[in-house]
Scaffold this active site. Structure first.
Site, short mmCIF file in Angstrom:
data_model
loop_
_atom_site.label_atom_id
_atom_site.label_comp_id
_atom_site.label_asym_id
_atom_site.label_seq_id
_atom_site.Cartn_x
_atom_site.Cartn_y
_atom_site.Cartn_z
N HIS A 170 -11.32 81.13 -36.81
CA HIS A 170 -10.34 81.32 -37.88
C HIS A 170 -9.46 80.07 -37.98
O HIS A 170 -9.00 79.55 -36.96
CB HIS A 170 -9.49 82.56 -37.58
CG HIS A 170 -8.34 82.69 -38.52
ND1 HIS A 170 -8.48 82.56 -39.88
CD2 HIS A 170 -7.01 82.91 -38.30
CE1 HIS A 170 -7.30 82.71 -40.45
NE2 HIS A 170 -6.40 82.91 -39.52
N ASN A 185 -4.57 77.86 -44.32
CA ASN A 185 -4.99 79.15 -43.76
C ASN A 185 -5.24 80.12 -44.91
O ASN A 185 -4.30 80.55 -45.57
CB ASN A 185 -3.89 79.67 -42.83
CG ASN A 185 -4.22 81.01 -42.19
OD1 ASN A 185 -5.18 81.68 -42.60
ND2 ASN A 185 -3.44 81.42 -41.22
N CYS A 226 -6.18 88.49 -40.82
CA CYS A 226 -7.13 87.36 -40.82
C CYS A 226 -8.44 87.71 -40.13
O CYS A 226 -9.40 86.93 -40.20
CB CYS A 226 -6.50 86.16 -40.15
SG CYS A 226 -4.96 85.65 -40.92
O1 UT7 Z 1 -3.64 83.39 -39.44
C1 UT7 Z 1 -3.14 84.05 -38.33
C2 UT7 Z 1 -1.69 84.00 -38.22
N1 UT7 Z 1 -1.03 82.73 -38.13
C3 UT7 Z 1 -1.15 81.90 -37.10
O2 UT7 Z 1 -2.03 81.98 -36.32
C4 UT7 Z 1 -0.10 80.83 -36.94
C5 UT7 Z 1 0.05 80.46 -35.49
N2 UT7 Z 1 1.20 79.63 -35.28
C6 UT7 Z 1 1.26 78.33 -35.63
O3 UT7 Z 1 0.33 77.80 -36.18
C7 UT7 Z 1 2.50 77.55 -35.28
O4 UT7 Z 1 3.32 78.33 -34.47
C8 UT7 Z 1 3.30 77.08 -36.54
C9 UT7 Z 1 2.52 76.00 -37.27
C10 UT7 Z 1 3.56 78.24 -37.47
C11 UT7 Z 1 4.64 76.47 -36.12
O5 UT7 Z 1 4.41 75.39 -35.23
P1 UT7 Z 1 5.24 75.27 -33.89
O6 UT7 Z 1 4.80 74.04 -33.23
O7 UT7 Z 1 5.09 76.57 -33.16
O8 UT7 Z 1 6.71 75.05 -34.42
P2 UT7 Z 1 8.00 75.94 -34.18
O9 UT7 Z 1 7.93 77.18 -34.98
O10 UT7 Z 1 8.24 76.05 -32.70
O11 UT7 Z 1 9.11 75.01 -34.79
C12 UT7 Z 1 9.44 73.73 -34.21
C13 UT7 Z 1 10.48 73.08 -35.08
C14 UT7 Z 1 11.66 73.98 -35.41
O12 UT7 Z 1 12.83 73.18 -35.44
P3 UT7 Z 1 13.83 73.14 -34.18
O13 UT7 Z 1 14.29 74.54 -33.99
O14 UT7 Z 1 13.01 72.64 -33.03
O15 UT7 Z 1 14.88 72.20 -34.63
C15 UT7 Z 1 11.37 74.46 -36.80
O16 UT7 Z 1 12.55 74.78 -37.52
O17 UT7 Z 1 9.90 72.72 -36.34
C16 UT7 Z 1 10.71 73.25 -37.39
N3 UT7 Z 1 9.83 73.54 -38.53
C17 UT7 Z 1 9.52 72.65 -39.47
N4 UT7 Z 1 9.92 71.36 -39.63
C18 UT7 Z 1 9.42 70.70 -40.69
C19 UT7 Z 1 9.18 74.71 -38.80
N5 UT7 Z 1 8.46 74.56 -39.93
C20 UT7 Z 1 8.66 73.29 -40.36
C21 UT7 Z 1 8.17 72.56 -41.44
N6 UT7 Z 1 8.59 71.28 -41.58
N7 UT7 Z 1 7.32 73.07 -42.36
#
Ligand code: UT7
Length: 329
Positions: free
Chosen positions: A256, A286, A116
Protein backbone atom coordinates in the site's frame (compact mmCIF):
# COMPACT_ATOMS: atom_id res chain seq x y z
CA UNK A 1 -16.70 -33.62 -3.76
CA UNK A 2 -15.57 -31.45 -6.65
CA UNK A 3 -12.01 -30.18 -6.54
CA UNK A 4 -11.82 -26.59 -5.24
CA UNK A 5 -11.02 -24.18 -8.06
CA UNK A 6 -8.17 -21.67 -7.95
CA UNK A 7 -8.81 -17.98 -8.50
CA UNK A 8 -6.76 -16.05 -11.04
CA UNK A 9 -6.67 -12.37 -11.84
CA UNK A 10 -7.57 -12.50 -15.53
CA UNK A 11 -7.05 -8.83 -16.28
CA UNK A 12 -6.53 -5.37 -14.82
CA UNK A 13 -7.56 -1.78 -15.54
CA UNK A 14 -6.90 1.60 -13.97
CA UNK A 15 -8.04 5.20 -14.14
CA UNK A 16 -6.75 8.44 -12.67
CA UNK A 17 -8.03 11.98 -13.25
CA UNK A 18 -6.07 14.27 -15.59
CA UNK A 19 -5.70 17.17 -13.16
CA UNK A 20 -2.30 17.14 -11.44
CA UNK A 21 -1.70 18.91 -8.11
CA UNK A 22 2.02 19.39 -7.58
CA UNK A 23 3.80 20.08 -4.32
CA UNK A 24 4.42 23.63 -5.46
CA UNK A 25 0.64 24.04 -5.97
CA UNK A 26 0.22 23.01 -2.32
CA UNK A 27 2.91 25.47 -1.21
CA UNK A 28 0.50 28.20 -2.34
CA UNK A 29 -2.37 26.74 -0.28
CA UNK A 30 -0.84 25.76 3.09
CA UNK A 31 2.38 26.30 5.04
CA UNK A 32 4.38 23.45 3.49
CA UNK A 33 7.29 22.86 1.11
CA UNK A 34 8.19 20.53 -1.71
CA UNK A 35 11.25 19.58 0.33
CA UNK A 36 9.16 18.55 3.38
CA UNK A 37 6.63 16.59 1.34
CA UNK A 38 9.21 14.72 -0.75
CA UNK A 39 11.52 13.89 2.15
CA UNK A 40 8.74 12.86 4.58
CA UNK A 41 6.39 11.07 2.16
CA UNK A 42 8.00 10.56 -1.28
CA UNK A 43 5.02 12.29 -2.92
CA UNK A 44 5.76 14.71 -5.78
CA UNK A 45 2.27 15.09 -7.23
CA UNK A 46 -1.22 13.64 -6.97
CA UNK A 47 -4.35 13.59 -9.13
CA UNK A 48 -7.59 15.42 -8.31
CA UNK A 49 -10.92 14.56 -9.85
CA UNK A 50 -12.43 17.46 -11.77
CA UNK A 51 -15.70 19.11 -10.70
CA UNK A 52 -18.71 17.46 -12.29
CA UNK A 53 -17.24 13.98 -12.00
CA UNK A 54 -17.42 11.52 -9.12
CA UNK A 55 -16.29 8.12 -7.89
CA UNK A 56 -18.48 6.23 -10.37
CA UNK A 57 -16.70 7.85 -13.35
CA UNK A 58 -13.30 6.54 -12.26
CA UNK A 59 -14.85 3.22 -11.26
CA UNK A 60 -16.48 2.77 -14.67
CA UNK A 61 -13.33 3.69 -16.60
CA UNK A 62 -11.07 1.27 -14.72
CA UNK A 63 -13.72 -1.48 -14.90
CA UNK A 64 -14.28 -1.13 -18.64
CA UNK A 65 -10.56 -1.41 -19.26
CA UNK A 66 -10.30 -4.57 -17.12
CA UNK A 67 -13.33 -6.10 -18.86
CA UNK A 68 -11.92 -5.29 -22.30
CA UNK A 69 -8.55 -6.79 -21.42
CA UNK A 70 -10.32 -9.97 -20.27
CA UNK A 71 -12.47 -9.90 -23.45
CA UNK A 72 -15.43 -10.33 -21.11
CA UNK A 73 -18.85 -8.88 -21.87
CA UNK A 74 -20.32 -7.17 -18.76
CA UNK A 75 -23.45 -9.31 -19.13
CA UNK A 76 -21.26 -12.28 -18.15
CA UNK A 77 -20.39 -10.81 -14.73
CA UNK A 78 -21.70 -12.74 -11.74
CA UNK A 79 -20.64 -10.26 -9.09
CA UNK A 80 -19.28 -6.73 -8.66
CA UNK A 81 -17.45 -5.71 -5.48
CA UNK A 82 -16.35 -2.09 -5.08
CA UNK A 83 -13.98 -1.27 -2.23
CA UNK A 84 -14.25 2.40 -1.36
CA UNK A 85 -14.62 4.81 1.55
CA UNK A 86 -15.56 7.67 -0.77
CA UNK A 87 -18.68 6.38 -2.58
CA UNK A 88 -20.92 8.67 -4.60
CA UNK A 89 -23.62 8.44 -1.92
CA UNK A 90 -24.05 6.85 1.52
CA UNK A 91 -26.65 4.77 -0.28
CA UNK A 92 -27.11 3.26 -2.86
CA UNK A 93 -23.79 1.56 -3.36
CA UNK A 94 -21.30 2.52 -6.05
CA UNK A 95 -21.35 -1.11 -7.20
CA UNK A 96 -25.06 -0.79 -8.07
CA UNK A 97 -24.36 2.42 -10.00
CA UNK A 98 -21.62 0.55 -11.85
CA UNK A 99 -23.86 -2.42 -12.54
CA UNK A 100 -26.35 -0.07 -14.25
CA UNK A 101 -23.68 1.74 -16.28
CA UNK A 102 -22.19 -1.54 -17.48
CA UNK A 103 -25.63 -3.11 -18.02
CA UNK A 104 -24.27 -6.07 -16.06
CA UNK A 105 -27.74 -7.00 -14.89
CA UNK A 106 -26.90 -10.60 -13.97
CA UNK A 107 -24.32 -9.45 -11.41
CA UNK A 108 -24.80 -9.22 -7.66
CA UNK A 109 -23.38 -5.90 -6.51
CA UNK A 110 -21.97 -4.79 -3.17
CA UNK A 111 -19.62 -2.15 -1.74
CA UNK A 112 -17.05 -2.92 0.90
CA UNK A 113 -15.48 -0.50 3.38
CA UNK A 114 -12.11 -1.51 4.83
CA UNK A 115 -10.10 1.68 4.45
CA UNK A 116 -6.88 1.35 2.52
CA UNK A 117 -7.09 -2.44 2.92
CA UNK A 118 -10.35 -2.42 0.94
CA UNK A 119 -8.95 -3.93 -2.24
CA UNK A 120 -7.33 -6.83 -0.35
CA UNK A 121 -10.59 -7.53 1.50
CA UNK A 122 -12.65 -7.28 -1.70
CA UNK A 123 -10.29 -9.55 -3.62
CA UNK A 124 -10.48 -12.10 -0.82
CA UNK A 125 -14.29 -11.99 -0.83
CA UNK A 126 -14.42 -12.44 -4.61
CA UNK A 127 -11.95 -15.30 -4.31
CA UNK A 128 -14.30 -17.18 -1.96
CA UNK A 129 -17.15 -17.11 -4.48
CA UNK A 130 -14.93 -18.37 -7.27
CA UNK A 131 -13.15 -21.00 -5.24
CA UNK A 132 -16.45 -22.45 -4.05
CA UNK A 133 -17.71 -22.66 -7.64
CA UNK A 134 -20.64 -20.33 -6.92
CA UNK A 135 -19.50 -17.66 -9.43
CA UNK A 136 -17.18 -17.58 -12.44
CA UNK A 137 -16.72 -13.91 -13.29
CA UNK A 138 -16.17 -11.40 -10.49
CA UNK A 139 -15.17 -7.75 -10.97
CA UNK A 140 -13.29 -6.18 -8.05
CA UNK A 141 -12.58 -2.44 -7.91
CA UNK A 142 -10.52 -0.35 -5.48
CA UNK A 143 -11.44 3.30 -5.95
CA UNK A 144 -11.20 6.56 -4.01
CA UNK A 145 -11.92 10.23 -4.47
CA UNK A 146 -10.13 11.28 -1.31
CA UNK A 147 -9.72 14.87 -2.47
CA UNK A 148 -13.44 15.30 -1.74
CA UNK A 149 -12.92 14.49 1.97
CA UNK A 150 -9.56 16.26 2.26
CA UNK A 151 -9.26 19.39 4.38
CA UNK A 152 -7.30 21.74 2.11
CA UNK A 153 -6.46 23.89 5.15
CA UNK A 154 -4.83 20.99 7.08
CA UNK A 155 -1.23 20.61 5.94
CA UNK A 156 -0.80 17.37 7.89
CA UNK A 157 -3.24 15.54 5.61
CA UNK A 158 -3.89 17.55 2.42
CA UNK A 159 -0.45 16.81 0.98
CA UNK A 160 -0.96 13.05 1.22
CA UNK A 161 -4.04 11.98 -0.69
CA UNK A 162 -5.08 11.59 -4.32
CA UNK A 163 -7.83 10.13 -6.50
CA UNK A 164 -7.76 6.96 -8.62
CA UNK A 165 -9.23 3.56 -9.37
CA UNK A 166 -7.94 0.08 -10.15
CA UNK A 167 -10.03 -2.88 -11.27
CA UNK A 168 -9.45 -6.59 -11.77
CA UNK A 169 -11.50 -9.39 -13.31
CA UNK A 170 -11.32 -12.64 -11.35
CA UNK A 171 -11.99 -16.05 -12.81
CA UNK A 172 -11.55 -19.73 -12.01
CA UNK A 173 -8.78 -22.06 -13.15
CA UNK A 174 -7.93 -25.69 -12.58
CA UNK A 175 -4.24 -24.94 -13.18
CA UNK A 176 -1.77 -24.94 -10.31
CA UNK A 177 -1.68 -21.16 -10.02
CA UNK A 178 -3.77 -18.27 -8.78
CA UNK A 179 -4.41 -17.10 -5.22
CA UNK A 180 -2.33 -19.26 -2.88
CA UNK A 181 -3.40 -17.67 0.40
CA UNK A 182 -4.83 -14.58 2.06
CA UNK A 183 -4.70 -13.14 5.54
CA UNK A 184 -7.12 -10.48 6.79
CA UNK A 185 -6.96 -8.62 10.10
CA UNK A 186 -8.61 -5.79 12.00
CA UNK A 187 -8.22 -4.00 15.30
CA UNK A 188 -11.17 -1.72 15.95
CA UNK A 189 -9.47 -0.27 19.02
CA UNK A 190 -7.59 1.94 16.56
CA UNK A 191 -10.74 3.32 14.92
CA UNK A 192 -10.08 6.88 16.13
CA UNK A 193 -6.66 7.05 14.49
CA UNK A 194 -8.03 7.63 11.03
CA UNK A 195 -11.58 8.77 10.47
CA UNK A 196 -14.06 11.12 8.87
CA UNK A 197 -16.01 12.03 12.03
CA UNK A 198 -19.15 13.64 10.57
CA UNK A 199 -21.66 12.81 7.88
CA UNK A 200 -22.73 9.45 9.28
CA UNK A 201 -25.44 8.58 11.81
CA UNK A 202 -23.14 9.36 14.76
CA UNK A 203 -22.70 12.97 13.71
CA UNK A 204 -25.10 13.90 10.93
CA UNK A 205 -24.35 16.94 8.83
CA UNK A 206 -25.17 20.17 10.63
CA UNK A 207 -23.97 23.75 10.56
CA UNK A 208 -21.76 22.91 13.52
CA UNK A 209 -20.09 19.92 11.86
CA UNK A 210 -19.46 22.00 8.76
CA UNK A 211 -18.06 24.86 10.81
CA UNK A 212 -15.76 22.49 12.72
CA UNK A 213 -14.59 20.84 9.46
CA UNK A 214 -15.66 17.44 10.74
CA UNK A 215 -16.51 16.09 7.27
CA UNK A 216 -12.84 15.82 6.43
CA UNK A 217 -10.24 13.13 7.11
CA UNK A 218 -8.61 13.33 10.56
CA UNK A 219 -5.51 11.22 10.99
CA UNK A 220 -2.89 10.51 13.64
CA UNK A 221 -0.08 9.97 11.13
CA UNK A 222 2.61 9.00 13.63
CA UNK A 223 0.59 6.18 15.20
CA UNK A 224 -0.50 4.82 11.81
CA UNK A 225 3.10 4.91 10.65
CA UNK A 226 4.29 2.76 13.60
CA UNK A 227 1.36 0.38 13.20
CA UNK A 228 2.02 0.00 9.46
CA UNK A 229 5.69 -0.86 9.79
CA UNK A 230 4.85 -3.57 12.33
CA UNK A 231 1.84 -5.24 10.70
CA UNK A 232 3.09 -5.27 7.11
CA UNK A 233 6.09 -7.38 8.02
CA UNK A 234 4.02 -9.69 10.24
CA UNK A 235 1.41 -10.10 7.54
CA UNK A 236 3.90 -10.94 4.86
CA UNK A 237 5.68 -13.43 7.12
CA UNK A 238 2.33 -15.11 7.83
CA UNK A 239 1.65 -15.49 4.10
CA UNK A 240 5.14 -16.69 3.20
CA UNK A 241 5.52 -19.10 6.13
CA UNK A 242 2.17 -20.68 5.28
CA UNK A 243 3.59 -21.69 1.90
CA UNK A 244 7.14 -22.45 3.08
CA UNK A 245 8.42 -19.55 1.02
CA UNK A 246 10.93 -16.79 1.74
CA UNK A 247 10.76 -13.11 0.72
CA UNK A 248 13.58 -13.72 -1.78
CA UNK A 249 11.23 -16.07 -3.66
CA UNK A 250 8.97 -13.11 -4.49
CA UNK A 251 8.96 -11.61 -7.97
CA UNK A 252 6.78 -8.71 -6.81
CA UNK A 253 5.71 -7.21 -3.51
CA UNK A 254 2.94 -4.65 -3.93
CA UNK A 255 2.70 -2.53 -0.79
CA UNK A 256 0.00 0.00 0.00
CA UNK A 257 1.38 3.39 -1.04
CA UNK A 258 0.98 5.54 2.07
CA UNK A 259 4.54 6.73 2.60
CA UNK A 260 7.73 6.02 0.65
CA UNK A 261 9.62 5.76 3.94
CA UNK A 262 7.40 2.82 5.00
CA UNK A 263 7.88 1.14 1.60
CA UNK A 264 11.67 1.63 1.57
CA UNK A 265 12.02 0.49 5.17
CA UNK A 266 10.23 -2.79 4.49
CA UNK A 267 11.94 -3.36 1.15
CA UNK A 268 15.37 -2.95 2.71
CA UNK A 269 14.58 -5.20 5.67
CA UNK A 270 13.44 -7.90 3.25
CA UNK A 271 16.49 -7.27 1.03
CA UNK A 272 14.33 -6.90 -2.08
CA UNK A 273 15.42 -4.90 -5.13
CA UNK A 274 13.52 -1.73 -6.11
CA UNK A 275 12.22 -3.47 -9.26
CA UNK A 276 10.36 -5.99 -7.09
CA UNK A 277 8.59 -3.38 -4.96
CA UNK A 278 6.84 -0.96 -7.34
CA UNK A 279 6.23 2.64 -6.28
CA UNK A 280 3.61 5.04 -7.59
CA UNK A 281 3.12 7.26 -4.54
CA UNK A 282 5.48 9.81 -6.13
CA UNK A 283 2.97 10.35 -8.97
CA UNK A 284 -0.41 9.60 -7.40
CA UNK A 285 -0.05 10.12 -3.63
CA UNK A 286 -2.04 7.87 -1.33
CA UNK A 287 -5.12 6.68 -3.26
CA UNK A 288 -6.17 4.33 -0.43
CA UNK A 289 -7.84 1.19 -1.76
CA UNK A 290 -6.69 2.03 -5.30
CA UNK A 291 -2.92 2.12 -4.73
CA UNK A 292 -2.30 -1.61 -5.16
CA UNK A 293 -4.56 -2.35 -8.17
CA UNK A 294 -3.21 0.72 -9.99
CA UNK A 295 0.33 -0.43 -9.29
CA UNK A 296 -0.36 -3.98 -10.48
CA UNK A 297 -1.94 -2.63 -13.65
CA UNK A 298 1.14 -0.50 -14.35
CA UNK A 299 3.43 -3.53 -14.05
CA UNK A 300 1.20 -5.59 -16.36
CA UNK A 301 1.01 -2.85 -19.00
CA UNK A 302 4.80 -2.40 -18.85
CA UNK A 303 5.16 -6.14 -19.50
CA UNK A 304 7.13 -6.74 -16.32
CA UNK A 305 4.58 -8.86 -14.43
CA UNK A 306 3.87 -12.15 -16.18
CA UNK A 307 2.27 -15.56 -15.70
CA UNK A 308 4.09 -17.73 -13.18
CA UNK A 309 5.42 -14.81 -11.10
CA UNK A 310 5.11 -15.08 -7.33
CA UNK A 311 3.29 -11.93 -6.19
CA UNK A 312 2.44 -10.68 -2.71
CA UNK A 313 0.33 -7.65 -1.87
CA UNK A 314 -0.05 -6.15 1.58
CA UNK A 315 -2.12 -3.16 2.72
CA UNK A 316 -3.09 -1.40 5.96
CA UNK A 317 -5.40 1.43 6.84
CA UNK A 318 -8.43 2.83 8.62
CA UNK A 319 -10.36 0.58 10.94
CA UNK A 320 -7.69 -0.35 11.73
CA UNK A 321 -7.45 -3.02 9.07
CA UNK A 322 -4.62 -4.83 7.37
CA UNK A 323 -4.20 -7.83 5.14
CA UNK A 324 -2.35 -9.51 2.34
CA UNK A 325 -2.69 -11.92 -0.56
CA UNK A 326 -0.16 -14.26 -2.14
CA UNK A 327 -0.63 -15.21 -5.80
CA UNK A 328 1.16 -17.35 -8.31
CA UNK A 329 0.24 -15.19 -11.31
O1 UT7 B 1 -3.14 5.02 4.07
C1 UT7 B 1 -3.08 4.58 5.38
C2 UT7 B 1 -3.10 5.66 6.36
N1 UT7 B 1 -2.07 6.66 6.33
C3 UT7 B 1 -0.79 6.41 6.60
O2 UT7 B 1 -0.33 5.32 6.59
C4 UT7 B 1 0.08 7.58 6.95
C5 UT7 B 1 1.20 7.15 7.86
N2 UT7 B 1 1.91 8.28 8.40
C6 UT7 B 1 2.76 9.04 7.68
O3 UT7 B 1 2.96 8.82 6.52
C7 UT7 B 1 3.49 10.15 8.40
O4 UT7 B 1 3.25 10.06 9.76
C8 UT7 B 1 3.09 11.57 7.89
C9 UT7 B 1 3.62 11.79 6.48
C10 UT7 B 1 1.58 11.73 7.90
C11 UT7 B 1 3.71 12.65 8.78
O5 UT7 B 1 5.13 12.49 8.79
P1 UT7 B 1 5.92 12.53 10.15
O6 UT7 B 1 7.34 12.39 9.82
O7 UT7 B 1 5.29 11.51 11.06
O8 UT7 B 1 5.68 14.01 10.65
P2 UT7 B 1 4.98 14.50 11.99
O9 UT7 B 1 3.51 14.32 11.91
O10 UT7 B 1 5.72 13.92 13.16
O11 UT7 B 1 5.29 16.04 11.93
C12 UT7 B 1 6.65 16.55 12.01
C13 UT7 B 1 6.59 18.05 11.84
C14 UT7 B 1 5.57 18.73 12.73
O12 UT7 B 1 6.11 19.97 13.14
P3 UT7 B 1 6.77 20.15 14.59
O13 UT7 B 1 5.70 19.82 15.57
O14 UT7 B 1 7.91 19.17 14.62
O15 UT7 B 1 7.20 21.56 14.59
C15 UT7 B 1 4.41 18.98 11.82
O16 UT7 B 1 3.63 20.10 12.22
O17 UT7 B 1 6.21 18.36 10.50
C16 UT7 B 1 5.10 19.27 10.53
N3 UT7 B 1 4.29 19.03 9.34
C17 UT7 B 1 4.51 19.63 8.16
N4 UT7 B 1 5.43 20.55 7.79
C18 UT7 B 1 5.40 20.96 6.51
C19 UT7 B 1 3.24 18.17 9.21
N5 UT7 B 1 2.77 18.23 7.94
C20 UT7 B 1 3.55 19.13 7.28
C21 UT7 B 1 3.56 19.59 5.96
N6 UT7 B 1 4.49 20.52 5.63
N7 UT7 B 1 2.69 19.17 5.02
Amino acid sequence: MDKMLNTIIRSTGAAVPETVITNSDLEKMVDTSDQWIVSRTGIRERRKLEDGFSNIDLTEKASREALERAALDPSELDMIIVATVTPDHPTPSTSCLLQARLKAFKAAAVDLSAGCTGFIYALTVGHQFIRSGAYRNVLVVGVEVLTRVTDWEDRSTCVLFGDGAGAVVLGPTEEERGILDFSLHADGRGAQLLMVPAGGSAMPASEETLHNRMHFIKMNGNEIFKFAVKVVEENLAELMNGQNLQPENLDFLFLHQANLRIIDHIRKRLKLSQEKVPVNIDRFGNTSSATIPISIHEEIVAGRLAEGDLVAMVAFGAGLTWGGILIKW
